[in-house]
Design an enzyme around this catalytic site. Sequence first.
Site, PDB file in Angstrom:
ATOM      1  N   GLY A 210      46.858  70.054  18.574  1.00  7.92           N
ATOM      2  CA  GLY A 210      46.050  69.430  17.536  1.00  7.92           C
ATOM      3  C   GLY A 210      46.924  68.935  16.391  1.00  7.92           C
ATOM      4  CB  CYS A 211      46.408  66.278  13.878  1.00  8.37           C
ATOM      5  SG  CYS A 211      44.734  66.646  13.328  1.00  8.37           S
ATOM      6  CE1 TYR A 212      44.475  68.707   8.423  1.00  9.99           C
ATOM      7  CE2 TYR A 212      42.592  68.937   9.877  1.00  9.99           C
ATOM      8  CZ  TYR A 212      43.149  68.440   8.725  1.00  9.99           C
ATOM      9  OH  TYR A 212      42.386  67.680   7.876  1.00  9.99           O
TER      10      TYR A 212
ATOM     11  CB  CYS B 218      51.422  69.177  10.371  1.00 10.16           C
ATOM     12  SG  CYS B 218      52.362  68.656   8.933  1.00 10.16           S
TER      13      CYS B 218
ATOM     14  CG  MET C 168      52.403  65.459  11.010  1.00 11.54           C
ATOM     15  SD  MET C 168      52.188  66.216  12.631  1.00 11.54           S
ATOM     16  CE  MET C 168      50.372  66.105  12.705  1.00 11.54           C
TER      17      MET C 168
END
Lengths: 346, 346, 346, 346
Positions: free
Chosen positions: C149-151, C154, C312
């Site tokens: 996942g994105c979160y 990062c 990011m």
Amino acid sequence: MIKAGIIGATGYAGAELVRLLLGHKEAQIVWYGSRSYVDKAYASVYQNMFRLVDAKCLDDNMEEMASQVDVIFTATPQGLCASLVNEDILNKVKIVDLSADFRIKDVDTYEKWYGIEHKAPQYIGEAVYGLCEVNREAVKKARLVANPGCYPTCSFLSIYPCVKEGLIDPNTIIIDAKSGTSGAGRGAKVDNLFCEVNENIKAYGVAGHRHTPEIEEQLGYAAGAPVTISFTPHLVPMQRGILVTAYASLLKDVSYEDVKAAYDKYYEKEFFVRVLEKDVCPQTRWVEGSNFVDVNFKLDPRTNRIVMMGAMDNLVKGAAGQAVQNMNLLFGLDETEGLKAAPMFP
Amino acid sequence: MIKAGIIGATGYAGAELVRLLLGHKEAQIVWYGSRSYVDKAYASVYQNMFRLVDAKCLDDNMEEMASQVDVIFTATPQGLCASLVNEDILNKVKIVDLSADFRIKDVDTYEKWYGIEHKAPQYIGEAVYGLCEVNREAVKKARLVANPGCYPTCSFLSIYPCVKEGLIDPNTIIIDAKSGTSGAGRGAKVDNLFCEVNENIKAYGVAGHRHTPEIEEQLGYAAGAPVTISFTPHLVPMQRGILVTAYASLLKDVSYEDVKAAYDKYYEKEFFVRVLEKDVCPQTRWVEGSNFVDVNFKLDPRTNRIVMMGAMDNLVKGAAGQAVQNMNLLFGLDETEGLKAAPMFP
Amino acid sequence: MIKAGIIGATGYAGAELVRLLLGHKEAQIVWYGSRSYVDKAYASVYQNMFRLVDAKCLDDNMEEMASQVDVIFTATPQGLCASLVNEDILNKVKIVDLSADFRIKDVDTYEKWYGIEHKAPQYIGEAVYGLCEVNREAVKKARLVANPGCYPTCSFLSIYPCVKEGLIDPNTIIIDAKSGTSGAGRGAKVDNLFCEVNENIKAYGVAGHRHTPEIEEQLGYAAGAPVTISFTPHLVPMQRGILVTAYASLLKDVSYEDVKAAYDKYYEKEFFVRVLEKDVCPQTRWVEGSNFVDVNFKLDPRTNRIVMMGAMDNLVKGAAGQAVQNMNLLFGLDETEGLKAAPMFP
Amino acid sequence: MIKAGIIGATGYAGAELVRLLLGHKEAQIVWYGSRSYVDKAYASVYQNMFRLVDAKCLDDNMEEMASQVDVIFTATPQGLCASLVNEDILNKVKIVDLSADFRIKDVDTYEKWYGIEHKAPQYIGEAVYGLCEVNREAVKKARLVANPGCYPTCSFLSIYPCVKEGLIDPNTIIIDAKSGTSGAGRGAKVDNLFCEVNENIKAYGVAGHRHTPEIEEQLGYAAGAPVTISFTPHLVPMQRGILVTAYASLLKDVSYEDVKAAYDKYYEKEFFVRVLEKDVCPQTRWVEGSNFVDVNFKLDPRTNRIVMMGAMDNLVKGAAGQAVQNMNLLFGLDETEGLKAAPMFP
């Protein structure tokens, strides 16, 4: 105390009406009409109104509303007001229609550009085009006010003195207009998503936008003859604001002072129209949140054209603010009541 | 009519003071102080004020100003107010200092975090920290009000009930704050250019921002003991607004209702602090242009922590609005005078 | 030449896959899957691809696709990939699933946080969590890659060295994350309209966001024991970018150099993770459009905490870029192929 | 491998040159010239280049640079290139000048509109106006290329076929252009601060912008006679992008197909000019980050006018991308080398 009802209170223009009327000393809102949110607390739809508005949303029963209020604002898509209004209602209340239904005097033109049948053509004649700076006296006596469109308001006020004084050839007028995204409404469409609007500018409705005949009709009255113009709106990644840049060929050899005198002739006493100082260009940031229209012009001797410019807040002078201004006229109040707040910047 | 003078009238906070005072029934601005723009028309610097403000900018001679006004607002960088204020001035006028000069009671702490010598430490003691919701009575009797910082106002009001009621361990407090760019001021710096701020978010002043000791001092009063916190501000690509997201470990086993009761205890009667309904998160868009602070909280049983949130307009409740609120208290006026406008959205 | 198929090619992550794969020397897209736009020209949905992509959108028949392509990317909501995948397909093609279906090893956790039944739990075990910097070797041998996942990407990369090296107490970790609006997808929702997102910041999913267990699981592997964290995402008015600001209590008395050495230990050889120089904070503008994650940290001796930060592009390293990175590993290519473009600024 | 030197590498156009040349297979930058940042690491000024560019900034010694490089890009304000260039330099290297110094053939016109003396008028004659789509063959043989201005590139390419084919009266052309803020450069000016640009649109340089004579000269070549036009640029709250909306009166009775054929005649084989499908308006979002110019037109029978539209990225096709395109021509490379990346959206 004027009792006001709003049909379409949860659109952006309706919400701006709520904001402005909450600060109006002589008016109170007693009917928050919103078909989509009936029975929901208004403040749950517009959380800025938490603890300021306790009411729930109601339906858009204009008959019932007419028996409870003094003025009805219709901040709805075209067609609705015309389908609801009738003699009984008009005898009880004043109506300020923010839609296009009663702006255009020729019903065929309306039906052609809007693509719908007009349901109440019998009231087109008596409806007053509510551009207060031009039709002030007529508005005062009206039952039904057609609140002008956003682009037409800004376009017309930017150009009016030049046409009225015969300085320009009206058929050379080209209006290139730019609007913030609130003008597109609160409908959930992909094209209005943040990621689609941000970092983007585009023209739309090129050579076919519905505000064209409205602008032409009003300019025609000023010119004393039919006028055909080019009008191109653009969508800008900002929330509020309309900027008009209009071009026309000069008919006379005029100086800055000549043209300035023409603008002053019509606007010197107008509170809401500010003719800027020489070489200062209108900018939307300087009018945001207010009912002001800032206008100015620039002569271009190289091309023998004039560039006329205007900036205003599309939700205020272009919609809700002008509607309140019309209400003030309808009820004999100071025209600026509820509209005196200075523009907010930044 | 209260006569007001502003030192720093052409910064963003100063300009917001102008906007708010123009709408204030009991006050008028008689001195627009701006060292950078002396003799320039104020409306040429802030074109939104065209035809609303005719005055020219004046210098920042506080002595002279004190003889002409009833209240002086200093909307300037830290150090200036302390360098100008004296007994003679304080005997003539009320001062609301929007800078940090008189916020921190310990002069060493001030000098360490701000890196400058304090020029008037003798007035630190009598200065009242102008967080009206907490120090209302003291403000009313003050000569010199230290208007709270933007981050401290939003941070403190979001957390205060939990600390005051002993619900959380104050030394576990972590404040992650986000601010619009107007908080960075109107100075011409590359970092604040549109192309640098837009499409960007960053933390700054990590573990060293000057608002940290101010927040700690005020939380310390609430806790009854010194408090050390983590505070991280971020810059967000928007104009106005501060959002605070604060975390702390719970000291007690509490329900939503328990904590809600704590917030209501302190804020139920406060006009400008709105405790939102359950599960509604504060958002800056709902307070823009207004003096409101929206607060709420969420319990997290998984971590035994509470998340406390607050949103406000950094230029209003975080600067000029709170300054006007303090002025109202100083002069015995209704605390909300000039500050009742509903938030503007969109 | 690797033949690629995309299910969900008209969402923002799918469109970013298209953009990146068009610039990839060893891959070509042969199937643009999009249930909503079947038979429409892809370039009419994403006009940036005009004359670059001639194909029409196809349906999401994974069986058929598996017989025509070498790798399938599923850029769809959770649930879809799990409902389509089967042994036959996995024997024919590699799958990189950008949804959450195979990220979490415990099916109960998945079903609880996502609120849906998992349709293919038999593949959870073999699926490799495609965080290349950590699981590089496992990815190379996988049939099914769960793209992070994105979160979580990062967050994890910002914190990982501190947890792995035992510098911090994992259960004190608080992650305050901020995301651009493309993370919310291209669905037509009022909350994602320009006028709602612009000039606004808000937290959402407080104490309940679905990425929480994913972050916890991965941090747990690094810590060697289960970890419970606080995670709060925020929506920021920008298109792309995630910024993570994470807080934790230090377990040891460490210097800047000690912690820097920990970060370098894990990232020195990583092309896509850039450990910034001392006191330089990550900013989303410096990674936009690229597959980089910029990380850094700041020690706070006053609180004995460390602030860990990462920035990011959520659509690249947080979705499509990482998916291409995984594809490169799966097919034995240079890991950076197609991903070497420098970040775009402004 | 072509060795490139950049004078003005830390402005926005210079930085975009760096970004594009980093992705160019046949070129490498060996001189990052920036008078303001001499001896500073380039990546500390543009943090996106961290670990991608190790070089430090050098001065703008064109003589010395000429002995070390094959091509010099001058991405500087007008006047600098003309003041540095000489025969010795031109014998050693190719120069692509991104400033206005060699765009206008008439030195008086240059000096009048730019308000400075031209220091090297002897090279105006041989300089080739680097609009590749029109002057391709001449560019290939040039020593000195005058890279076109941003507005002129987009304006000219939008209008060119109509003028060249005699479809419109060139002296009725009105160009209303809108630009993102990167066009204003990275100088620290109040007018370019985030809070001044955001939520604002304004015209500037009305009837006097310096790109006017450049557009007129080029259109004059196409028309075969001098042309006088109206040109009005506007500043839009976005980072990149120029949109041109141009109006002119038709000289002939033409159909959509007639005009489409004219556009196709000139652009069908051009990779970087995309003539959109009927009724699709150019939008800046669809070209961001790329060297494309999207053009289209709309006939308006009501006014007998045509509306011509174009969208491009001002930093790419309007500056650095076109400069690289010119470099490719100068060195006999594929014209699209380094410029093939698809536009980035969102």
